[in-house]
Design a protein around this motif. Sequence first.
Motif, short mmCIF file in Angstrom:
data_model
loop_
_atom_site.label_atom_id
_atom_site.label_comp_id
_atom_site.label_asym_id
_atom_site.label_seq_id
_atom_site.Cartn_x
_atom_site.Cartn_y
_atom_site.Cartn_z
N ARG A 718 0.83 -1.20 0.00
CA ARG A 718 0.00 0.00 0.00
C ARG A 718 0.87 1.26 0.00
O ARG A 718 0.59 2.22 -0.71
N LEU A 741 -4.56 -4.86 -1.30
CA LEU A 741 -5.98 -5.12 -1.03
C LEU A 741 -6.24 -6.61 -0.86
O LEU A 741 -6.97 -7.03 0.06
N PHE A 744 -4.88 -7.62 2.59
CA PHE A 744 -5.69 -7.11 3.70
C PHE A 744 -7.03 -7.84 3.78
O PHE A 744 -7.57 -8.05 4.87
N GLU A 745 -7.58 -8.24 2.62
CA GLU A 745 -8.82 -9.02 2.64
C GLU A 745 -8.59 -10.39 3.26
O GLU A 745 -9.39 -10.89 4.05
N ASP A 749 -8.76 -7.28 7.60
CA ASP A 749 -8.48 -5.97 8.17
C ASP A 749 -9.26 -4.91 7.40
O ASP A 749 -8.80 -4.39 6.38
N PRO A 750 -10.47 -4.55 7.86
CA PRO A 750 -11.31 -3.63 7.09
C PRO A 750 -10.75 -2.20 7.02
O PRO A 750 -10.91 -1.53 5.99
N SER A 752 -7.57 -1.20 6.99
CA SER A 752 -6.50 -1.17 5.99
C SER A 752 -7.05 -1.34 4.58
O SER A 752 -6.52 -0.78 3.62
N GLN A 753 -8.12 -2.13 4.45
CA GLN A 753 -8.79 -2.22 3.15
C GLN A 753 -9.32 -0.85 2.74
O GLN A 753 -9.20 -0.45 1.57
N THR A 756 -6.65 1.37 1.52
CA THR A 756 -6.22 0.96 0.18
C THR A 756 -7.23 1.37 -0.87
O THR A 756 -6.86 1.83 -1.97
N HIS A 757 -8.53 1.22 -0.58
CA HIS A 757 -9.54 1.69 -1.54
C HIS A 757 -9.42 3.20 -1.77
O HIS A 757 -9.55 3.67 -2.90
N HIS A 776 -14.44 3.51 -5.43
CA HIS A 776 -13.47 3.09 -4.41
C HIS A 776 -13.60 3.91 -3.13
O HIS A 776 -13.48 3.37 -2.02
N LEU A 783 -16.41 1.03 4.77
CA LEU A 783 -15.53 0.27 5.66
C LEU A 783 -15.11 1.10 6.87
O LEU A 783 -15.06 0.59 8.00
#
Length: 924
Positions: A718, A741, A744-745, A749-750, A752-753, A756-757, A776, A783
Motif C-alpha cells: 500500500r 488489497l 488485507f482481505e 483488516d477492514p 486497511s482495506q 487501500t480503496h 473506491h 468500511l
Amino acid sequence: MEFRLLGEVEAEIDGEWVDLGHARQRSVLAVLLLEANRVVHVDQLLARVWADHRQRRAVNSLYSYLSRLRSCLADADGVTISRRSGGYLLTVDPVAVDLHRFRELVTGAGAVDDDEEALRRFDEALGLWRGEPFPRLDTPWLNETREALTQERLAAERDRTDAALRLGLHAALLPDLLREAPAHPLDERLAGQLMRALYRCGRQAEALEHYDRLRRVLAEETGVDPGPDLQALHLGILNGDPALAAPTTGTVAPPPTPRQLPAPPPLFTGRVRERATLSDLVPGQAEDAEAVAVAVIGGTGGVGKTWLALRWAYDNLDRFPDGQLYVNLRGFDPTAEPVPPPVAVRGFLDALAVPPKAIPTGLDAQAALYRTLIAGRRMLILLDNAHDTEQVASLLPGSPTCTVLVTSRRRLGGLVAQGAQGLTLNVLTDDEAYHLLSRRFGPRLLAHEPDSVSALLARCHGLPLALSIVAARAAMHPDLPLRALVDELSEEATRLDALTTGDLTADLRAVFAASTRALQPRAARMFRLLGLAPGTEVSLGAAASLNGLPPQQTRPLLHELYEAHLVHQQSSTRYRLHDLVRLYAAEQIESDLPDTRQAALRRMFDHYLHTAHAAACLLDPAREPITLPPASSELILDPVADQAQALAWFQTEHAVLLGVLNRAARDGLDAYTWQLAWTLESHLDEQGHWRDWTRTQLTALRAARRLGERRWQACSHRSLGVAHTQLGELDEAHRHYQAALALFEELGDPVSQAHTHRGLGWAHNQQDRWSDALRHNELALELYRDAGHRAGEALAVNNVGWLHTQLGDHRAALAYCERAVELDQEVGDQHAEAGSWDSLGYVYHHLGRYAEANACYQRALKLVRNFRDRYNEAEILTHLGASHSAAGEADLARDFLRQAVAILRELDHPNADTVAGTLRDLEA
C-alpha cells in the motif's frame, strides 16, 4: 562566473561559492547548463530530472526550483534563466562552463597542425575534470549523459596520447598507459598506444606479450581477432619496422625537458617574507658556484609547506630553464609506505627519458646516473613530504647549478648538518589570514559580520588549513551566520591539532593516527565506535547509544575527540566526521571483538528506530503506530517534543536514516528494516522524497517476505502504491494497491482495506476516471464507518464530495463536504480541514451561493497560510477571485487575483499567465 559540471555541480561568483540547493534543484541547473544557450522544453526538463513527469507536484517543484536558481545566480554577470516558448533558456558564456570549455579546447586541439600546441590544449582541457560528472545526481537521463561524457574524456585522452607519441614522449606516457590498460582490456586503440610506447622504450617483448594477451581476451569475450591496424602494428614490432621508431629531426632527438611540478596552489595568500627568504637561501646558481643550494621547509602539518614550495617554484620558473623534477615522497602518507629511494630515483630517470636498457642495477649506480644527467643543468628538484634525511640523500644532485627544495614535518637535522638551509614555516600574520578569508568569503560577507570574522581569525590562530576549513564550512552552509561558527569553536583549546596537514588528501589521515594514539582509552573507544555510524553526522544521542553510556558521560569523550579534531561539533548535540576520518574510524573498529561491534550496532539501530517512531507519530498523529520490540537498557533517544521538532529531526537525519536502513538490510536485520521504513513514510511523502520512499519500501517489502510477515507485506504494497501515485507511475501504483488489497482481505483488516480503496480512488482520480474513483472512495467510506474509524471517514467523505462535484452533482457534494468539515474538526486534522473547506467553497460557488463560498475559502486560506503552503494559497485566492467576480464584486475579485498572480509569478508557475489574463479581463 564559473560553472562546473565535470565533478560535483558547482558555481562560483567572484571567488564565492554559490549554494545551489538540494540534488533535485542542482539537477535542473545541470540540465540547463548541459544545454547552455539552447531552449530546453518544460517536458524535457521534467523527463530528465523526474524521469516520469505526469504528476502535478513535479511541475510545481520545477517552477519553484527555477525561481530559486534565478535568485542564487542574480549576481552573476551575463547569466540569465529566461522563459521562452514552451521552455527555458540559460544564457551564459560557454567558456564559463567547464564542460563547454573542455569541448572547445578538444576541438581546437584536433584542428591545429602543431602537436605541441595540441598537447597544451589537451592538457588544459583534461585538467578541467575534477572527477565523475555530477556524481550525486541520479536520473536515467543524467546517468546516460554522465556515461557519454566519460567516453568524451576517454576519447580526448586517446587523442592526447597520439599527439604525445608523435612528439616522442613515449617514456613519459608509459606509466599512465600501463595503469590504464587493465581498466580497458578491450580498447584496441589504447593497446596500440601502449605497445608503441613499450617498443620505443626498448621493451619489445612486453609489447608483444600485451598484444597476445589482448588477442586472447578478444577471442574469449567477443569471438573476434584484433583489428587490422593493431595486427599491422604487431607485425611491425615483430619485424623491427623502422617506421615505429621514435620521431627524429635528422639527429638523435634531445631528451624532453621535464616539467613535473603539480598545478600551482589556488587562492595562495601572503608569505611575502618567506618567499623572499627562500630566494635568499637559494640564490640564482652559476656554474662556478661551490655547492648545491638546498632549502628545507619545515613546520607543523597544515601550515602550508607544499603550497609555499610550489608558489615559490612557479614564481621562479625562469631560473630553471632546464626543467623541474617533483616527487611526493609520502613520508607521512597513511595510505602508503614512504617512497623507497630506488623508486624515486627510477622515476626521475624515466622523466629524464633514460631507456630502460640503459638503467643500471643498484641504487648507487642509478643515483650516479641521475646526478650525471642533471649535472650542469639549471634545474629545480622539489622533494615533497620527506620522511627523513635518508630518504632524500640519493635524490640530491651533485651539481651546484641545481636547486633543491625539501618539505617535511620533521626538521631533517642531518640535511641541515650537511649545509642545507632551514626555513621553519610559521602561521600566517593577522593581515595574511584576513586576506585569505576575504578571498574565500568575499569582502561583502566580511563587512557584514566583522566581529564574527575577527573571532574566527583569533580561533584559527593563522593556520592556513584551519582557515580554509572554516571558509569551506561557511560556504557549505551559506545561510548559517558566521557567529554560529564562532560559537561552535569558542571552547576548543586544541581544536587545530587534528588539522595539522600539509596535504589535505593524505596528511589528514596521518594526523588522525597520531591523534588517536594520544587519546585516553575511553575516548579512543568512542572514536572507533563512530566508525559504525552510517553517515558523516551523528547526534549526541546516537553517539551515547553506540557507546552504551548516558549523554552526560558521552559528551566529555566527544569533547576530547573534538579537541583532537577527529570530529567537528556542529551544535551542542551534533557532531560531524570528515569522510576520511570516518573511514579511518571504520578501519579501527575492525580490531574490536565481533560481539562488541554487534552490541554497539544493535544499540544504534534501537536509537534511530525508536526516535524515528516517536517523530513519525508526531508528524501524523492520526496514523496508527506500530509495536516496537523492547529496546536495550542503554537506549538514548533524541528529543522530539512536538511536530516542528519531529520534522526538523527527520530533515536533519534524512541521509543518516537511509544509511541505517540499508545497513540493517545488509546485516539481515529484517524486522529493523521494515519497522524503520514504516517510520520514514510520512516524512518522505511530505518532503517529496518519493524515489527514496519507493526504494525504502521495496527494501522493506523484501524484508517482510523473508520474515513471512503478510501484514507487513500488505502495508509495504500500500505504501508503494501511494509513492508511485505521487510519482505519476500509475500502473505500478495500481499493481501494488491491488496486491495490498488482496492481502488485507485475507487478513480480515477492514480499516486497511479502506485505506487501500482510498488510495485506489486517488490513482483513478489522477487518471480522470471519476466514476471509478468514486466507487473506491464509497467502499472506503463504508468500511471506515463500519469500523468506527473517524479520521479515515473524514478523508473519504471529502473525497466523495469532491468527486460528486467533478461529476456535476453539486447538491450531493454539498452534504458530503459539510460533513467532512465537521469530521475533520472532530478529529483535529487541520490539513484535511483546509482541503474540505476549499471543496465546500467550490460547491457553494457552483450553486451560486457566493457569500457562503467566500466564507469557506477564507477559512481554508487561513489554514494553508499557517502551513505556508504557497501553491494552495494561490489556488484558494484564485477561487476567491472567481467567486467575488461571479457575485459582481469586481474590486475584491481583482485584489484576490492580484495576490494569486504575485504568488504564481514567485513560483514561476504556468497558471500565472492564465490568472493574469482573467485579471486583465476584469480590469478592462
